[in-house]
Design an enzyme around this catalytic site. Structure first.
Site, PDB file in Angstrom:
ATOM      1  N   HIS A  34     -20.949  17.221 -16.970  1.00  0.00           N
ATOM      2  CA  HIS A  34     -20.041  16.726 -15.885  1.00  0.00           C
ATOM      3  C   HIS A  34     -18.499  16.707 -16.362  1.00  0.00           C
ATOM      4  CE1 HIS A  34     -22.928  14.710 -13.199  1.00  0.00           C
ATOM      5  NE2 HIS A  34     -23.754  14.612 -14.513  1.00  0.00           N
TER       6      HIS A  34
ATOM      7  N   ASP B 271       0.842  -1.175  -0.106  1.00  0.00           N
ATOM      8  CA  ASP B 271       0.107   0.139   0.057  1.00  0.00           C
ATOM      9  C   ASP B 271       0.875   1.359   0.019  1.00  0.00           C
ATOM     10  OD1 ASP B 271      -2.379  -1.633   0.224  1.00  0.00           O
ATOM     11  OD2 ASP B 271      -2.681  -0.899   2.147  1.00  0.00           O
TER      12      ASP B 271
ATOM     13  N   GLU C 240     -16.163  16.877 -14.794  1.00  0.00           N
ATOM     14  CA  GLU C 240     -15.030  16.057 -13.939  1.00  0.00           C
ATOM     15  C   GLU C 240     -14.731  14.735 -14.536  1.00  0.00           C
ATOM     16  OE1 GLU C 240     -18.321  16.726 -13.312  1.00  0.00           O
ATOM     17  OE2 GLU C 240     -19.429  15.142 -12.150  1.00  0.00           O
TER      18      GLU C 240
ATOM     19  N   CYS D 250     -24.247  19.787 -13.296  1.00  0.00           N
ATOM     20  CA  CYS D 250     -25.325  19.114 -13.452  1.00  0.00           C
ATOM     21  C   CYS D 250     -26.291  19.774 -12.677  1.00  0.00           C
ATOM     22  CB  CYS D 250     -25.176  17.769 -13.604  1.00  0.00           C
ATOM     23  SG  CYS D 250     -26.337  16.895 -14.605  1.00  0.00           S
TER      24      CYS D 250
HETATM   25  N1  GLN Z   1     -31.367  14.857 -11.667  1.00  0.00           N
HETATM   26  C1  GLN Z   1     -30.957  15.910 -12.623  1.00  0.00           C
HETATM   27  C2  GLN Z   1     -31.354  15.671 -13.973  1.00  0.00           C
HETATM   28  O1  GLN Z   1     -31.638  14.312 -14.132  1.00  0.00           O
HETATM   29  C3  GLN Z   1     -29.521  16.010 -12.795  1.00  0.00           C
HETATM   30  C4  GLN Z   1     -28.591  14.926 -12.931  1.00  0.00           C
HETATM   31  C5  GLN Z   1     -27.310  14.957 -12.591  1.00  0.00           C
HETATM   32  O2  GLN Z   1     -26.850  15.614 -11.812  1.00  0.00           O
HETATM   33  N2  GLN Z   1     -26.522  14.067 -13.256  1.00  0.00           N
HETATM   34  O3  GLN Z   1     -31.296  16.392 -14.907  1.00  0.00           O
END
Ligand code: GLN
Length: 533
Positions: free
Chosen positions: A511, A250, A513, A386
């Site tokens: 997203h 580790d 990320e 999102c």
């Molecule tokens: N729940 C929201 C949607 O469906 C946001 C989805 C998310 O954050 N991935 O649009």
């Protein structure tokens, strides 16, 4: 990095199979990804794939608390978080072939059977299922110099046996000399007797042999560095050359595993396998490793306003993106988990900036709206991802005069539905693989903060959502402090919002990320962390 030797030394792909024994979750995926990173640093075109024996068709409907984050590929497949590790380590894009789940394979076989595709034959696990696994491996590896296949779970698991048989058979298809089998086993330290116990590893190797695979490399995972005698003992009991049994203890950061692999002796075996002794170019990895390990004068505190607190895996791409953004900005990072259900102004005031990640459902939504309101009113940096953008728009709309503004996802009706369901999505709310998934382009307004951060006004990001901003409320949202600065190319879908004149308030329907890599950090994360300094 340029794939300088792509297809030169290696004509057809070389395949590396990574299996696990004793326990799951001992770092098989990171070992596989690290080997991939090293091979890439030697100049090869590397691809990587995960086979999981679950009966699910994809990871889209799996509980994120139990299973960790759902990763989305560029071509819109909802997968296991391991694919996120692969993309981070290899700085490349996986695709729908990179994740193979039993459920999807069974569906494909049954569909073929129902449409008469087997012409009266009995459909069986062997050869039909095992052939299909092999086809998926060959398809995913096509065009690569080296293709790595990780098999989920541990060898001997009832549901995984056909995958083991498939990778054994694969050597007949492409030649044993083109396959390298790596078995990752766990060797526990027993504190009462102060010794490492090799028996479970010996048994795991016996199991693998029983399925017809003698591994070329055995990686022994231990908590602390183990003496060489441990590897020798395992080698002698399992009939494997002791040079091929290696220890990977580790370490603090997964990003140092490639260096550990290099030190372990695995590289010599890999070099022999591909017939190339050249040194991998690890300069950028080295630079990142040094930056990451340094202790800086400045520490930035990021509040992660989330529904599932305390489980790193649930938002792993977000936390990894923040960590690498901090390293490249030369600051230490502290992530404060703020439980969205209980979040208060004191929580927000105690951090240098807020990240509101993606999510589903009403629970915790008011806390996220409070976070965005606080950030808008107190010039506190805010990065919305999102759902984090949707809740920011709700916060702004409320400030702009829409009483009780909310999302249709939480039952908001006409007049309040600042966030509403996208065209064609109604009725699909609880079904798998039906959201707006994968890469979609957006155009950004010239002169916007977002365009400045990206350094361009056409961007492509990954998506996973069913709801969108209702642009009927654009003027109320704007009155409340947020401007829509990015949309889909046809202007129909809001993709980016920001607060003009704010220290840093940028939120996106996407997203980002998923596209941030340790050696290539996403500009939104980099600039967000920079604004906290
Ligand atoms: N729940 C929201 C949607 O469906 C946001 C989805 C998310 O954050 N991935 O649009």
């Amino acid at each position: 990095m340029k794939d300088k030797k792509a297809n030169k030394n290696v004509k057809t792909p070389k395949y590396i199979f990574v299996t696990g024994g004793v326990l799951s979750g001992v770092g098989k995926g990171i070992t596989a990804a690290s080997i991939g990173a090293i091979m890439k640093a030697k100049g090869y075109k590397v691809s990587i794939q995960k086979c999981d024996p679950y009966l699910n068709v994809d990871a889209g409907l799996l509980n994120p608390v139990e299973h960790g984050e759902c990763f989305v590929t560029a071509d819109g497949r909802e997968t296991d978080l391991d694919l996120g590790h692969y993309e981070r380590f290899l700085d490349f894009e996986t695709n729908k072939y990179s994740a193979v789940l039993s459920g999807a394979l069974y569906s494909e076989l049954i569909e073929k059977e129902r449409s008469g595709g087997f012409r009266g034959k009995t459909v069986q696990m062997i050869p039909h299922f095992t052939d299909l696994v092999q086809e998926k491996i060959a398809a995913a590896g096509q065009g690569s110099d080296i293709h790595i296949v990780e098999i989920g779970g541990t060898v001997g698991d009832y549901e995984g046996l056909s995958f083991i048989e498939a990778i054994r058979l694969f050597a007949n298809r492409v030649g044993r000399e083109n396959c390298l089998y790596i078995h990752v086993v766990y060797v526990p330290w027993i504190n009462t007797s102060k010794e490492l116990k090799t028996k479970p590893a010996q048994n795991a190797l016996k199991d693998l042999r029983g399925f017809g695979i003698i591994p070329d490399v055995v990686v022994c995972r231990t908590e602390r560095p183990a003496p060489r005698s441990m590897c020798e003992k395992i080698a002698s009991f399992s009939g494997i050359s002791s040079d091929a049994v290696l220890n990977l203890p580790d370490i603090d950061s997964v990003y140092d595993v490639p260096f550990n692999v290099l030190k372990s002796g695995v590289l010599e075996i890999l070099n022999k396998f591909i017939g190339d002794n050249s040194e991998p170019d690890m300069k950028k990895w080295q630079e990142f490793s040094e930056k990451r390990a340094q202790n800086y004068d400045r520490t930035v505190k990021v509040g992660l306003v989330a529904k599932y607190v305390g489980n790193d895996d649930t938002y792993i791409c977000v936390t990894e993106a923040l960590k690498s953004a901090a390293a490249w900005n030369g600051v230490n990072l502290e992530i404060e988990w703020i439980n969205a259900e209980e979040a208060t102004e004191e929580d927000f005031a105690a951090v240098d900036g807020l990240v509101v990640p993606g999510g589903f459902g009403e629970r915790g939504a008011e806390g996220k709206i409070r976070a965005a309101t606080y950030a808008l009113e107190n010039d506190l940096p805010y990065l919305g991802l999102c759902l984090g953008m949707q809740m920011a728009c709700v916060a702004a709309a409320r400030r702009g005069g829409v009483k009780n503004a909310s999302s249709e996802e939480f039952g908001a009706g006409e007049g309040q539905n600042v966030i509403y369901i996208m065209d064609g999505q109604a009725g699909k709310e609880s079904t798998g693989g039906t959201m707006r998934l994968g890469d979609y382009p957006a155009k950004l307004k010239n002169g916007s903060r977002a365009a400045e951060i990206y350094g361009k006004n056409k961007v492509t990001e990954r998506h996973r959502h069913r709801y969108e901003v209702n642009q009927k409320f654009a003027s109320e949202i704007e009155r409340g402090g947020l401007k829509i600065v990015g949309t889909s190319p046809d202007g129909k879908l809001a993709e980016f919002v920001e607060a003009p004149g704010h220290k840093f308030f940028v939120a996106t329907q996407a997203h980002p990320e998923f596209k941030s890599r340790p050696l290539n950090v996403h500009p939104l994360f980099f600039e967000f962390v920079k604004s906290l300094k």
